[in-house]
Write a protein that holds these residues in place. Sequence first.
Motif, PDB file in Angstrom:
ATOM      1  N   GLN A 163       3.831   5.742 -13.192  1.00  0.00           N
ATOM      2  CA  GLN A 163       2.497   5.168 -13.414  1.00  0.00           C
ATOM      3  C   GLN A 163       2.536   3.683 -13.059  1.00  0.00           C
ATOM      4  O   GLN A 163       3.459   2.962 -13.456  1.00  0.00           O
ATOM      5  CB  GLN A 163       2.044   5.333 -14.864  1.00  0.00           C
ATOM      6  CG  GLN A 163       0.640   4.793 -15.113  1.00  0.00           C
ATOM      7  CD  GLN A 163       0.153   5.082 -16.518  1.00  0.00           C
ATOM      8  OE1 GLN A 163       0.941   5.447 -17.377  1.00  0.00           O
ATOM      9  NE2 GLN A 163      -1.123   4.909 -16.759  1.00  0.00           N
ATOM     10  N   LEU A 164       1.540   3.264 -12.276  1.00  0.00           N
ATOM     11  CA  LEU A 164       1.454   1.860 -11.893  1.00  0.00           C
ATOM     12  C   LEU A 164       1.027   1.013 -13.073  1.00  0.00           C
ATOM     13  O   LEU A 164       0.056   1.330 -13.755  1.00  0.00           O
ATOM     14  CB  LEU A 164       0.445   1.694 -10.748  1.00  0.00           C
ATOM     15  CG  LEU A 164       0.301   0.283 -10.172  1.00  0.00           C
ATOM     16  CD1 LEU A 164       1.591  -0.139  -9.473  1.00  0.00           C
ATOM     17  CD2 LEU A 164      -0.869   0.243  -9.207  1.00  0.00           C
ATOM     18  N   CYS A 165       1.759  -0.056 -13.334  1.00  0.00           N
ATOM     19  CA  CYS A 165       1.429  -0.977 -14.421  1.00  0.00           C
ATOM     20  C   CYS A 165       0.814  -2.242 -13.841  1.00  0.00           C
ATOM     21  O   CYS A 165       1.243  -2.736 -12.788  1.00  0.00           O
ATOM     22  CB  CYS A 165       2.680  -1.343 -15.207  1.00  0.00           C
ATOM     23  SG  CYS A 165       2.859  -0.434 -16.747  1.00  0.00           S
ATOM     24  N   GLY A 166      -0.162  -2.788 -14.554  1.00  0.00           N
ATOM     25  CA  GLY A 166      -0.786  -4.023 -14.127  1.00  0.00           C
ATOM     26  C   GLY A 166      -0.147  -5.253 -14.745  1.00  0.00           C
ATOM     27  O   GLY A 166      -0.526  -6.376 -14.421  1.00  0.00           O
ATOM     28  N   ASN A 167       0.812  -5.066 -15.646  1.00  0.00           N
ATOM     29  CA  ASN A 167       1.420  -6.198 -16.337  1.00  0.00           C
ATOM     30  C   ASN A 167       2.930  -6.004 -16.389  1.00  0.00           C
ATOM     31  O   ASN A 167       3.400  -4.965 -16.859  1.00  0.00           O
ATOM     32  CB  ASN A 167       0.851  -6.317 -17.761  1.00  0.00           C
ATOM     33  CG  ASN A 167       1.186  -7.655 -18.399  1.00  0.00           C
ATOM     34  OD1 ASN A 167       2.340  -8.068 -18.425  1.00  0.00           O
ATOM     35  ND2 ASN A 167       0.172  -8.324 -18.910  1.00  0.00           N
ATOM     36  N   CYS A 216       3.235  10.519  -7.714  1.00  0.00           N
ATOM     37  CA  CYS A 216       4.076  11.013  -8.808  1.00  0.00           C
ATOM     38  C   CYS A 216       3.427  10.844 -10.171  1.00  0.00           C
ATOM     39  O   CYS A 216       4.093  10.958 -11.202  1.00  0.00           O
ATOM     40  CB  CYS A 216       5.421  10.283  -8.804  1.00  0.00           C
ATOM     41  SG  CYS A 216       6.403  10.585  -7.332  1.00  0.00           S
ATOM     42  N   LYS A 217       2.109  10.586 -10.189  1.00  0.00           N
ATOM     43  CA  LYS A 217       1.451  10.307 -11.469  1.00  0.00           C
ATOM     44  C   LYS A 217       1.310  11.559 -12.326  1.00  0.00           C
ATOM     45  O   LYS A 217       1.503  11.527 -13.529  1.00  0.00           O
ATOM     46  CB  LYS A 217       0.070   9.688 -11.216  1.00  0.00           C
ATOM     47  CG  LYS A 217      -0.670   9.330 -12.497  1.00  0.00           C
ATOM     48  CD  LYS A 217      -2.000   8.670 -12.183  1.00  0.00           C
ATOM     49  CE  LYS A 217      -2.731   8.316 -13.477  1.00  0.00           C
ATOM     50  NZ  LYS A 217      -4.048   7.699 -13.214  1.00  0.00           N
ATOM     51  N   ASP A 218       0.927  12.674 -11.712  1.00  0.00           N
ATOM     52  CA  ASP A 218       0.603  13.878 -12.484  1.00  0.00           C
ATOM     53  C   ASP A 218       1.519  15.045 -12.131  1.00  0.00           C
ATOM     54  O   ASP A 218       1.087  16.191 -12.051  1.00  0.00           O
ATOM     55  CB  ASP A 218      -0.862  14.272 -12.237  1.00  0.00           C
ATOM     56  CG  ASP A 218      -1.828  13.193 -12.678  1.00  0.00           C
ATOM     57  OD1 ASP A 218      -1.678  12.710 -13.803  1.00  0.00           O
ATOM     58  OD2 ASP A 218      -2.734  12.839 -11.890  1.00  0.00           O
ATOM     59  N   VAL A 219       2.796  14.747 -11.892  1.00  0.00           N
ATOM     60  CA  VAL A 219       3.752  15.808 -11.576  1.00  0.00           C
ATOM     61  C   VAL A 219       4.329  16.346 -12.878  1.00  0.00           C
ATOM     62  O   VAL A 219       5.058  15.635 -13.576  1.00  0.00           O
ATOM     63  CB  VAL A 219       4.885  15.279 -10.673  1.00  0.00           C
ATOM     64  CG1 VAL A 219       5.871  16.388 -10.345  1.00  0.00           C
ATOM     65  CG2 VAL A 219       4.307  14.676  -9.403  1.00  0.00           C
ATOM     66  N   PRO A 220       4.026  17.587 -13.256  1.00  0.00           N
ATOM     67  CA  PRO A 220       4.454  18.073 -14.574  1.00  0.00           C
ATOM     68  C   PRO A 220       5.947  18.319 -14.667  1.00  0.00           C
ATOM     69  O   PRO A 220       6.538  18.162 -15.729  1.00  0.00           O
ATOM     70  CB  PRO A 220       3.661  19.371 -14.737  1.00  0.00           C
ATOM     71  CG  PRO A 220       3.372  19.823 -13.341  1.00  0.00           C
ATOM     72  CD  PRO A 220       3.209  18.570 -12.528  1.00  0.00           C
ATOM     73  N   ASP A 221       6.599  18.707 -13.549  1.00  0.00           N
ATOM     74  CA  ASP A 221       8.013  19.104 -13.615  1.00  0.00           C
ATOM     75  C   ASP A 221       8.878  18.284 -12.673  1.00  0.00           C
ATOM     76  O   ASP A 221       9.794  18.804 -12.035  1.00  0.00           O
ATOM     77  CB  ASP A 221       8.150  20.593 -13.270  1.00  0.00           C
ATOM     78  CG  ASP A 221       7.430  21.476 -14.273  1.00  0.00           C
ATOM     79  OD1 ASP A 221       7.488  21.168 -15.468  1.00  0.00           O
ATOM     80  OD2 ASP A 221       6.801  22.461 -13.845  1.00  0.00           O
ATOM     81  N   ALA A 231       0.830  -1.206   0.000  1.00  0.00           N
ATOM     82  CA  ALA A 231       0.000   0.000   0.000  1.00  0.00           C
ATOM     83  C   ALA A 231       0.865   1.257   0.000  1.00  0.00           C
ATOM     84  O   ALA A 231       0.552   2.249  -0.665  1.00  0.00           O
ATOM     85  CB  ALA A 231      -0.934  -0.008   1.202  1.00  0.00           C
ATOM     86  N   GLU A 232       1.977   1.225   0.721  1.00  0.00           N
ATOM     87  CA  GLU A 232       2.883   2.376   0.766  1.00  0.00           C
ATOM     88  C   GLU A 232       3.488   2.628  -0.615  1.00  0.00           C
ATOM     89  O   GLU A 232       3.610   3.781  -1.059  1.00  0.00           O
ATOM     90  CB  GLU A 232       3.981   2.131   1.794  1.00  0.00           C
ATOM     91  CG  GLU A 232       4.942   3.307   1.951  1.00  0.00           C
ATOM     92  CD  GLU A 232       6.055   3.021   2.954  1.00  0.00           C
ATOM     93  OE1 GLU A 232       6.897   3.907   3.161  1.00  0.00           O
ATOM     94  OE2 GLU A 232       6.063   1.901   3.520  1.00  0.00           O
ATOM     95  N   LEU A 233       3.858   1.554  -1.313  1.00  0.00           N
ATOM     96  CA  LEU A 233       4.426   1.699  -2.653  1.00  0.00           C
ATOM     97  C   LEU A 233       3.386   2.255  -3.619  1.00  0.00           C
ATOM     98  O   LEU A 233       3.697   3.123  -4.462  1.00  0.00           O
ATOM     99  CB  LEU A 233       4.965   0.351  -3.143  1.00  0.00           C
ATOM    100  CG  LEU A 233       6.121  -0.246  -2.333  1.00  0.00           C
ATOM    101  CD1 LEU A 233       6.493  -1.633  -2.865  1.00  0.00           C
ATOM    102  CD2 LEU A 233       7.333   0.685  -2.351  1.00  0.00           C
ATOM    103  N   TYR A 234       2.143   1.748  -3.533  1.00  0.00           N
ATOM    104  CA  TYR A 234       1.070   2.300  -4.371  1.00  0.00           C
ATOM    105  C   TYR A 234       0.930   3.799  -4.152  1.00  0.00           C
ATOM    106  O   TYR A 234       0.797   4.581  -5.096  1.00  0.00           O
ATOM    107  CB  TYR A 234      -0.267   1.630  -4.037  1.00  0.00           C
ATOM    108  CG  TYR A 234      -0.435   0.234  -4.575  1.00  0.00           C
ATOM    109  CD1 TYR A 234       0.103  -0.139  -5.788  1.00  0.00           C
ATOM    110  CD2 TYR A 234      -1.147  -0.723  -3.852  1.00  0.00           C
ATOM    111  CE1 TYR A 234      -0.038  -1.428  -6.268  1.00  0.00           C
ATOM    112  CE2 TYR A 234      -1.295  -2.016  -4.329  1.00  0.00           C
ATOM    113  CZ  TYR A 234      -0.745  -2.361  -5.539  1.00  0.00           C
ATOM    114  OH  TYR A 234      -0.899  -3.630  -6.014  1.00  0.00           O
ATOM    115  N   THR A 235       0.952   4.208  -2.886  1.00  0.00           N
ATOM    116  CA  THR A 235       0.772   5.623  -2.560  1.00  0.00           C
ATOM    117  C   THR A 235       1.901   6.463  -3.146  1.00  0.00           C
ATOM    118  O   THR A 235       1.669   7.554  -3.688  1.00  0.00           O
ATOM    119  CB  THR A 235       0.709   5.803  -1.032  1.00  0.00           C
ATOM    120  OG1 THR A 235      -0.358   5.008  -0.514  1.00  0.00           O
ATOM    121  CG2 THR A 235       0.469   7.251  -0.668  1.00  0.00           C
TER     122      THR A 235
END
Length: 576
Positions: free
Chosen positions: A66-70, A56-61, A47-51
């Motif tokens: 992005q978490l990958c499912g595969n 950092c998903k939408d950090v422009p600079d 859960a900590e890693l997911y968080t």
Amino acid sequence: MYTRRSSSSSDRSSGPESSSPGQYSPSGYHMIKVYILQAKLDATAVAELYTLIKSCKDVPDGLRLQLCGNPSDADVILSNVHMRKRLERHLDWDIAKQKAIVTPDWLHDSVAQQRPLNCADYAALGELREETDKNCPDCDLPKCICSSESSKESLLDNGTMNLITSPHVSYNYAARYSCQRASPLVCPNQRLANELSVLRIHRDLEGKTVNALSYERAIAVSTGLRLAYPRVITQADLDTEVVHLPYLGEKIRSKVLLCFRGCYHYVNDALTKINEFIRFGRIEECNTIRSSARFLSLKAFASIHGVGSTTARHLYSIGLRTVEDMEQYYDVPIADDGVPLLPNNEPKYTPNGKRIPTNDTIPDLDIKAALVLRHEFAISISRSEVEEMHNLIMAELNDLKPGCASTIVGGYRRGKPESNDVDIVITHADLRGGGEKITGLRKRFVERLYNRGLVSHVARGAGFIAQDSFRWHSLENALTVFRLPAQVDARHLHRRLDLIIAAPEAYWSAVVGWTGSKMFERDLRLWAKTEKGLKFDSSAVTRRHDSKRFFPQSENDVFSLLGLQWIDPTLRNADI
């Protein structure tokens, strides 16, 4: 169990020169796709890693993750496994040699510095250190293609990502079947469609199925006008164009007149209603229905999962009028503050985050549970939350059965900004042996999700979708109640999640069959039967006269086999 190592600023900057801050332009970072191999990681660490990844998903600079499912689609694989034999239980060795496999410390330290650090310093396996260094992502990384909508297509290359809906389809508003015309999400005539929807819901709740279907078709036709008519329908349009549309034309007008003789009382009078709406801006019957106490009660009853129109009418007939009456009728326990309570079946965990096993079966999503959860079910699910759920589901699934792939279907795939529930079609990418690999997967996967605290309930009626010998082995589903971990989503809401597991040969039929909309799918089946002598369902296309089955190799193949032109999923919204 994973233990976070201590690190200093000198440790984190000790990599080669290529990792020094001066070599990176923050605005130039591309998205880095990260897969979490959950073996030897407890629930708290995961859960900590997911968080961290989500932050950092939408950090422009800065660092963008992005978490990958595969794992096949990932740039970096986080693993706490340090031996090859153990790793191969969860990840194909050929794939492992093509990835940067690092310990979770790489993520912690990279996030802390807001830049991707040298992977070789964090290699999880010594014998893969060279490959990890070679495959480490840097600022020249190609743009991420591991989105929830594209991962399956890129894996099996279904060839539909670049297909364009033909202009002929886009303006084919007079077609009889909704699978022949384009139906976008919103149109200038949305108010009219919404009014007709009130009539449809009312007829359906009252058990007038044929009449309800007539209005559903009228809605599909009126929404089909959205491309041909880039404006609100006028009286002139009604007299010159709309009157000739299927289910709204002169034949219907004649039946409306004859209904007073008692011969066609059940027949759709949609044209009359449309005419009334154009003239007065409203449909008087809709106002009457909205103010009806019976309609409001039936609609409230039917909003509860597991309650259909027949049950709703029965509850009304025995004197129930509100959902609170239902709570009493179904003996839902109520807390002192008036909040309904679920039975005491919440999962229990050890201090290190592992679930304490019990002999209890997964709780049933019955009407009593649905009543308790109704307020959470009523909260719409954003597209970003759907994607979070999908990524987490696929991470769990690939830890259990490597090589699986999936597509989010339903309203999400049709472009809806919010969903009421989530539908995911899952298969195995091995087109030859994948059918064997997914045998029994539904039960094992749902149990895993339950033991991980991600699923709280399952509908007992869910299971194999059909009883015939082929579909028994090619398609099965599980309707579950899913919760994102509180560390990922602080609301920790219960969400309805339908998992459809298909054999590889049935996959594209299932994707089309579960994408919807309801009327689009109904007309797809009707078109196959009436116009082509075929049978279409979510497992295959079947020729009726000799029962020969055809298995599409792509989504576009489904349309080709049925003799239809391609229609983009976002143009299949033939319902409200």
